[in-house]
Write an enzyme that holds these catalytic residues in place. Sequence first.
Site, PDB file in Angstrom:
ATOM      1  N   ASN A  10       0.986  -1.159  -0.076  1.00 17.86           N
ATOM      2  CA  ASN A  10       0.229  -0.003   0.207  1.00 17.86           C
ATOM      3  C   ASN A  10       0.920   1.539   0.078  1.00 17.86           C
ATOM      4  O   ASN A  10       1.334   1.587   0.789  1.00 17.86           O
ATOM      5  CB  ASN A  10      -1.074   0.226   1.136  1.00 17.86           C
ATOM      6  CG  ASN A  10      -1.724   1.444   0.834  1.00 17.86           C
ATOM      7  OD1 ASN A  10      -1.657   1.520   0.493  1.00 17.86           O
ATOM      8  ND2 ASN A  10      -2.360   1.548   2.503  1.00 17.86           N
ATOM      9  N   TRP A  11       1.218   1.816  -1.232  1.00 16.76           N
ATOM     10  CA  TRP A  11       1.765   2.933  -1.667  1.00 16.76           C
ATOM     11  C   TRP A  11       1.235   4.309  -0.570  1.00 16.76           C
ATOM     12  O   TRP A  11       1.576   5.033  -0.959  1.00 16.76           O
ATOM     13  CB  TRP A  11       2.492   3.679  -2.358  1.00 16.76           C
ATOM     14  CG  TRP A  11       3.173   2.109  -2.921  1.00 16.76           C
ATOM     15  CD1 TRP A  11       3.982   0.394  -2.230  1.00 16.76           C
ATOM     16  CD2 TRP A  11       3.846   1.645  -4.656  1.00 16.76           C
ATOM     17  NE1 TRP A  11       4.571   0.361  -3.112  1.00 16.76           N
ATOM     18  CE2 TRP A  11       4.855   0.474  -4.880  1.00 16.76           C
ATOM     19  CE3 TRP A  11       3.630   2.188  -5.765  1.00 16.76           C
ATOM     20  CZ2 TRP A  11       5.233   0.384  -5.369  1.00 16.76           C
ATOM     21  CZ3 TRP A  11       4.492   2.227  -6.966  1.00 16.76           C
ATOM     22  CH2 TRP A  11       5.086   0.871  -7.245  1.00 16.76           C
ATOM     23  N   LYS A  12      -0.090   3.948  -0.122  1.00 15.41           N
ATOM     24  CA  LYS A  12      -0.631   5.435  -0.143  1.00 15.41           C
ATOM     25  C   LYS A  12      -0.225   7.268  -0.975  1.00 15.41           C
ATOM     26  O   LYS A  12      -0.127   6.317  -1.931  1.00 15.41           O
ATOM     27  CB  LYS A  12      -0.320   5.647   1.768  1.00 15.41           C
ATOM     28  CG  LYS A  12      -0.341   4.180   2.683  1.00 15.41           C
ATOM     29  CD  LYS A  12       0.190   4.782   4.226  1.00 15.41           C
ATOM     30  CE  LYS A  12      -0.424   3.372   4.911  1.00 15.41           C
ATOM     31  NZ  LYS A  12      -0.701   3.852   5.984  1.00 15.41           N
ATOM     32  N   HIS A  97     -10.212   1.926   4.050  1.00 19.93           N
ATOM     33  CA  HIS A  97      -8.695   1.822   5.559  1.00 19.93           C
ATOM     34  C   HIS A  97      -8.628   3.143   5.984  1.00 19.93           C
ATOM     35  O   HIS A  97      -9.821   3.629   5.904  1.00 19.93           O
ATOM     36  CB  HIS A  97      -7.728   2.470   4.303  1.00 19.93           C
ATOM     37  CG  HIS A  97      -6.256   1.986   4.857  1.00 19.93           C
ATOM     38  ND1 HIS A  97      -6.069   2.870   6.066  1.00 19.93           N
ATOM     39  CD2 HIS A  97      -5.707   1.285   5.190  1.00 19.93           C
ATOM     40  CE1 HIS A  97      -4.695   3.030   6.150  1.00 19.93           C
ATOM     41  NE2 HIS A  97      -4.076   1.859   5.706  1.00 19.93           N
ATOM     42  N   GLU A 152      -6.363  -4.054  11.106  1.00 19.72           N
ATOM     43  CA  GLU A 152      -5.063  -3.731  11.369  1.00 19.72           C
ATOM     44  C   GLU A 152      -5.801  -2.086  12.097  1.00 19.72           C
ATOM     45  O   GLU A 152      -6.285  -1.955  11.797  1.00 19.72           O
ATOM     46  CB  GLU A 152      -4.845  -2.141  10.127  1.00 19.72           C
ATOM     47  CG  GLU A 152      -3.782  -1.589  10.023  1.00 19.72           C
ATOM     48  CD  GLU A 152      -3.421  -0.892   9.111  1.00 19.72           C
ATOM     49  OE1 GLU A 152      -2.093  -1.517   8.302  1.00 19.72           O
ATOM     50  OE2 GLU A 152      -4.283   0.015   8.716  1.00 19.72           O
ATOM     51  N   SER A 193       2.442  -1.543  10.061  1.00 23.23           N
ATOM     52  CA  SER A 193       4.251  -1.980  10.974  1.00 23.23           C
ATOM     53  C   SER A 193       4.613  -3.652  10.933  1.00 23.23           C
ATOM     54  O   SER A 193       5.663  -3.548  11.278  1.00 23.23           O
ATOM     55  CB  SER A 193       4.418  -1.537  12.620  1.00 23.23           C
ATOM     56  OG  SER A 193       4.048  -0.517  12.931  1.00 23.23           O
ATOM     57  N   GLY A 219       2.671  -1.033   4.614  1.00 24.46           N
ATOM     58  CA  GLY A 219       2.798   0.481   3.598  1.00 24.46           C
ATOM     59  C   GLY A 219       4.399   0.647   3.747  1.00 24.46           C
ATOM     60  O   GLY A 219       4.645   0.695   2.921  1.00 24.46           O
TER      61      GLY A 219
HETATM   62  P1  PGA Z   1       2.514   0.761   7.898  1.00 23.01           P
HETATM   63  O1  PGA Z   1       0.629   0.815   6.940  1.00 23.01           O
HETATM   64  O2  PGA Z   1       2.778  -1.159   6.796  1.00 23.01           O
HETATM   65  O3  PGA Z   1       2.948   1.740   7.093  1.00 23.01           O
HETATM   66  O4  PGA Z   1       2.222   0.726   8.924  1.00 23.01           O
HETATM   67  C1  PGA Z   1       0.231  -0.188   6.611  1.00 23.01           C
HETATM   68  C2  PGA Z   1      -1.007   0.334   6.222  1.00 23.01           C
HETATM   69  O5  PGA Z   1      -1.865   1.351   6.849  1.00 23.01           O
HETATM   70  O6  PGA Z   1      -1.593   0.173   5.231  1.00 23.01           O
END
Ligand code: PGA
Length: 240
Positions: A10-12, A97, A152, A193, A219
């Site tokens: 997930n590159w956000k 999300h 999550e 994380s 992420g």
């Molecule tokens: P993170 O994000 O791996 O940076 O904690 C994961 C996500 O929110 O999809």
Amino acid sequence: MQNKILVVANWKANVVDINIWTKGFVGHSSEFVEKGVGVAIAPPYTTVSPTNYELLTTNSLFLASQDLSMFPTGAYTGEISASMLAGLGVKFALVGHSERRKYIGETTEMIDKKVQQAISSGITPIICAQTLEEIPNNIRNIDSSKYLIMYEPASAISTEGNYHPDSIENIKNTLSDWKNKLPTDVKFLYGGSVSPENISTFTPLLIDHSSLLIGFVVGHASLDPKSFGDIIDTLCSLPA
Ligand code: PGA
């Protein structure tokens, strides 16, 4: 080979050069297809294109989206519908999300509509939830092979490169509770994380079939192809 594990990058809303990233990733990790590890990339919408679909597919990677519209194609200014995304080769879509719930105000009712739109366009929605109540009730009327659920907790999302995942105990307890209250055979992903340093702490949950965990959403650690590749390599090294 059928994928046994699924990992979604997930590159956000980050800018990543998909050409450089893909080259770096496949140069680093080459065994994931044979090992049954499916890898899906969820880039920002600006990167979801036929050319990039082609690039990912050539390298055995799936294209995913970070969201989709709760409306069908039509007069909905600014929206991107599930059928448009399916037409671009999108196979999975994150829906609900916690960042969208928090910053955009998405509700579980909206997420329910998004799930319906995704499924009717042949996209597998990945329903993101922190609690059982955030999972739309309606999924109980849908064939459980048509969607996935990502657990999550927002508190587990990495912050500026600091990783602070949920405890294995919490993940295990949450998934076994949800499993008892959701349709049989629902498959789960964990997000929050996940990093190259901690991925091996989560792998017992994959092997433990009672949790029905089949993969991860990554992420921050997915932005660097080498870090992401290290996560994939650890999963590839698990016994078949
Ligand atoms: P993170 O994000 O791996 O940076 O904690 C994961 C996500 O929110 O999809």
